[in-house]
Design a protein around this motif. Structure first.
Motif, PDB file in Angstrom:
ATOM      1  N   THR A  20       0.839  -1.199   0.000  1.00 53.48           N
ATOM      2  CA  THR A  20       0.000   0.000   0.000  1.00 53.48           C
ATOM      3  C   THR A  20       0.867   1.239   0.000  1.00 53.48           C
ATOM      4  OG1 THR A  20      -1.858  -1.057   1.142  1.00 53.48           O
ATOM      5  CG2 THR A  20      -1.717   1.336   1.291  1.00 53.48           C
ATOM      6  N   ASP A  77      -3.445   0.515  -3.482  1.00 52.17           N
ATOM      7  CA  ASP A  77      -3.165  -0.861  -3.079  1.00 52.17           C
ATOM      8  C   ASP A  77      -2.829  -1.679  -4.311  1.00 52.17           C
ATOM      9  OD1 ASP A  77      -6.033  -0.345  -1.073  1.00 52.17           O
ATOM     10  OD2 ASP A  77      -3.977  -0.486  -0.291  1.00 52.17           O
ATOM     11  N   ARG A  79      -2.423  -5.458  -5.150  1.00 51.02           N
ATOM     12  CA  ARG A  79      -2.776  -6.703  -4.454  1.00 51.02           C
ATOM     13  C   ARG A  79      -1.708  -7.777  -4.606  1.00 51.02           C
ATOM     14  NH1 ARG A  79      -8.955  -7.992  -5.972  1.00 51.02           N
ATOM     15  NH2 ARG A  79      -8.037  -7.990  -8.050  1.00 51.02           N
TER      16      ARG A  79
END
Lengths: 115, 114
Positions: A20, A77, A79
């Protein structure tokens, strides 16, 4: 001074490990943007928020998500970062007006390295 | 859709010499035009922008640009450069209506040497 702040300036992550990136602003602007800039290339818009409305670019991979919990903060973000996601990530803000042509104010960027 | 072409990927110049960085754009609608500068390991900073009115636009750090609609160009100029002007310069365009997404050119690296 009013500004756009990005933390951290440098981020190292492992292949596939979620990461993040954060952006905050003291300009009270209603629009926040995330750009990806690869080496020697132009910044490429990933998505933007107009107030709480999220707007994704058509070619932004699903691997990239964003959150804007309040006016001041916005998060990117990733992933499952791949090697191809190594880049500089730039956050920008602007104050959208009816006349248009507003200036975007950029943060210093977060350089992401994927090992 | 809009597109921007910056033909020169790199422009070397000596200190105190004049410089012109070229930018051409393509668009089927009216546009706003911008020049941004990026110093090493930093974000982008607005140099100047053209929205309407006088086609000669003056910006920060002594830079200016001229909008030429017939040639679809927005070239950036400085009469005398300094070492500190060494940076990457991006030309960008947005449509003047609707969502004004900035479309950037590929950038021109200005290298100023003593």
């Amino acid at each position: 001074d009013a500004m756009v702040i990005q933390n951290p300036r440098y981020q190292v992550t492992q292949f596939g490990k979620p990461v993040t990136l954060s952006c905050s602003q003291t300009l009270n602007h209603n629009v926040m943007y995330w750009y990806q800039q690869k080496s020697s290339q132009a910044p490429k818009l990933l998505f933007h928020y107009y107030d709480k409305d999220f707007n994704n670019e058509a070619d932004t991979p699903d691997n990239f998500q964003s959150r804007r919990p309040n006016t001041s903060f916005c998060f990117l973000d990733i992933r499952s970062p791949g090697l191809g996601d190594a880049a500089m990530y730039l956050c920008a803000t602007s104050s959208r007006t009816s006349g248009g042509g507003e200036t975007q104010y950029f943060g210093p960027g977060t350089r992401l390295l994927v090992l | 859709a809009q597109s921007v072409t910056q033909l020169d990927s790199q422009v070397p110049v000596f200190e105190e010499a004049p410089v012109e960085l070229r930018c051409n754009y393509s668009s089927s609608v009216s546009v706003y035009l911008f020049w941004y500068v990026q110093y090493p390991n930093q974000g982008l900073q607005l140099l100047l922008k053209y929205l309407s009115g006088s086609t000669l636009v003056k910006g920060i750090n002594g830079f200016e640009a001229e909008f030429n609609k017939s040639q679809t160009s927005f070239h950036l100029r400085k009469p005398s450069v300094h070492i500190s002007d060494t940076a990457e310069y991006f030309c960008a365009v947005t449509p003047d209506t609707g969502f004004q997404k900035l479309v950037f050119g590929t950038g021109t690296r200005l290298l100023v040497s003593p």
